[in-house]
Enzyme design. Structure first.
Site, short mmCIF file in Angstrom:
data_model
loop_
_atom_site.label_atom_id
_atom_site.label_comp_id
_atom_site.label_asym_id
_atom_site.label_seq_id
_atom_site.Cartn_x
_atom_site.Cartn_y
_atom_site.Cartn_z
N HIS A 132 0.78 -1.25 0.00
CA HIS A 132 0.00 0.00 0.00
C HIS A 132 0.81 1.30 0.00
O HIS A 132 0.22 2.36 -0.08
CB HIS A 132 -0.98 -0.01 1.19
CG HIS A 132 -0.33 -0.15 2.54
ND1 HIS A 132 -1.02 0.02 3.72
CD2 HIS A 132 0.95 -0.45 2.91
CE1 HIS A 132 -0.21 -0.18 4.75
NE2 HIS A 132 0.99 -0.47 4.28
N HIS A 133 2.13 1.20 0.14
CA HIS A 133 2.93 2.45 0.21
C HIS A 133 3.44 2.92 -1.14
O HIS A 133 3.87 4.07 -1.27
CB HIS A 133 4.13 2.26 1.13
CG HIS A 133 3.80 2.00 2.56
ND1 HIS A 133 3.00 2.83 3.30
CD2 HIS A 133 4.16 0.97 3.38
CE1 HIS A 133 2.89 2.33 4.54
NE2 HIS A 133 3.57 1.21 4.60
N ALA A 134 3.47 2.04 -2.16
CA ALA A 134 4.09 2.42 -3.43
C ALA A 134 3.39 3.63 -4.05
O ALA A 134 2.16 3.74 -4.03
CB ALA A 134 4.06 1.24 -4.40
#
Ligand SMILES: [Zn+2]
Length: 380
Positions: A132-134
């Site tokens: 979820h951080h990309a």
């Protein structure tokens, strides 16, 4: 109800590096526990291997330049100024196959979304996903390509109204950013407060912009938040917000790094509390695309995602871990023999500030965000 489990053995070939906390073994370990419990051979369930997402699919969120850089890095080509793309020693190292493995996770999550969107299954679980951080042009927080965003976009192409619920210990910043100006995608993230943990964002005040104002919901939590504190705060926020939004489908990021033994975070959940949150999401989701996420104590990952998959199929598991799994997975289990955890015992002086902090966040959300979403705030 039909369900699908997305799994590939191919992840065995990949490795972030010996010192990196994200261990690819966790995926095989999780599938091994699901299999040992018989959860890979249920009637009405398919186990499907994903194919890597094609470049065109990645371009729906990521820039051409970043995709080319990541692809080159993954085959050992020198990447000048790799740090500009978040790549290099540290959180997001360059390793052989980094592009292939990341595209495979995207392919799995998109496959889960397509199966659910077409009505082939009501629930699908792609537990290699949830990265979820990309960001569009940058790797971040062990995440190179954002499969969660791509899964949501796939559902949107079918005209579905999507709510994203992220229970990872870290704020779901990449997914929030992707839909920050959209009223068609609601993002909800519960996480350890940003001034204590990466990525530093996810305050209550981040609530979306323009037409998306009110459609980003953040519930930050204090260190030592245990099951009782977490579930009370979750119940005060997630069900009313989801009901007001009226999603066709929920995309859930099921990171288990909020567990009390996780080495990277400071929340104090158990597998039991995690499973209780998953059960609540199931009750609220007309259809579900479930993704994995963080989790750096591998025995927690295997137990939590196996418990989640059992819930998705309405199966009650015997609490004793299957003996063959206990033997095979002994190096990862730290002596654990049960699916569930012993109840947490935290000192009151740790839990009280956690509860007070959570109650303040809930009150702020009620005041600032609930009215924007038309959530009833009077009464219970
Ligand atoms: Zn995380």
């Amino acid at each position: 109800m039909r369900t699908a489990l997305i799994h590939s053995d191919a992840y065995k070939r990949f490795d972030y590096g010996r010192e990196h906390p994200l261990r690819m073994e966790r995926l095989g370990l999780t599938f091994g526990l699901m299999d040992a419990y018989g959860l890979t051979r249920l009637p009405g369930t398919e186990v499907l291997p994903p194919a890597p997402a094609p470049e065109a699919a990645l371009r729906e969120f990521h820039t051409d330049e970043y995709i080319a850089v990541l692809r080159a890095a993954g085959v050992g080509e020198a990447v000048p100024e790799a740090y500009r793309y978040g790549l290099g020693p540290g959180d997001n190292p360059i390793w052989p196959g980094v592009y292939e493995a990341s595209a495979l996770a995207c392919g799995g999550s998109i496959l889960a979304a397509e199966l659910v969107a077409r009505g082939d299954v009501a629930r699908a679980f792609a537990f290699a996903g949830g990265l979820h951080h990309a960001m569009p042009a940058r790797a971040s927080g062990f995440c190179y390509l954002n499969d969660a965003v791509l899964a949501i976009l796939a559902l949107r192409r079918h005209g579905l109204r999507v709510a994203y619920v992220d229970i990872d210990a870290h704020h779901g910043d990449g997914v929030q950013a992707a839909f920050y100006r959209s009223a068609d995608v609601l993002t909800i993230s519960t996480h350890e407060r940003g001034d204590r943990l990466f990525p530093g964002t996810g305050a209550v005040e981040e609530m979306g912009e323009g037409p998306g104002r009110g459609y980003a919901v953040n519930l930050p939590l204090n260190p030592y938040t245990d099951d009782a504190v977490y579930l009370d705060a979750f119940d005060a926020v997630v069900p009313p917000v989801l009901r007001a939004f009226g999603a066709d489908v929920v995309v859930a990021q099921l990171g288990i790094d909020g567990h009390r033994t996780d080495p990277l975070t400071h929340l104090a959940l158990s597998v039991d509390g995690f499973a209780a949150a998953v059960q609540r999401i199931l009750e609220l989701a007309p259809r579900l695309v479930a993704l994995g996420g963080g989790g750096y104590d591998l025995s927690n990952v295997a137990r939590a995602w196996t418990a989640a998959w059992a819930l998705m199929n309405g199966v009650t598991l015997p609490p004793a871990l299957p003996p063959a799994f206990v033997v095979d997975a002994a190096p990862y289990l730290g002596g654990r023999r049960t699916l569930w955890d012993a109840p947490p015992v935290l000192p009151l002086e740790a839990v009280r500030p956690a509860r007070e902090f959570a109650e303040r966040q809930v009150a702020e959300l009620r005041r600032r965000v609930f009215p924007l979403l038309g959530v009833p705030t009077s009464g219970a």
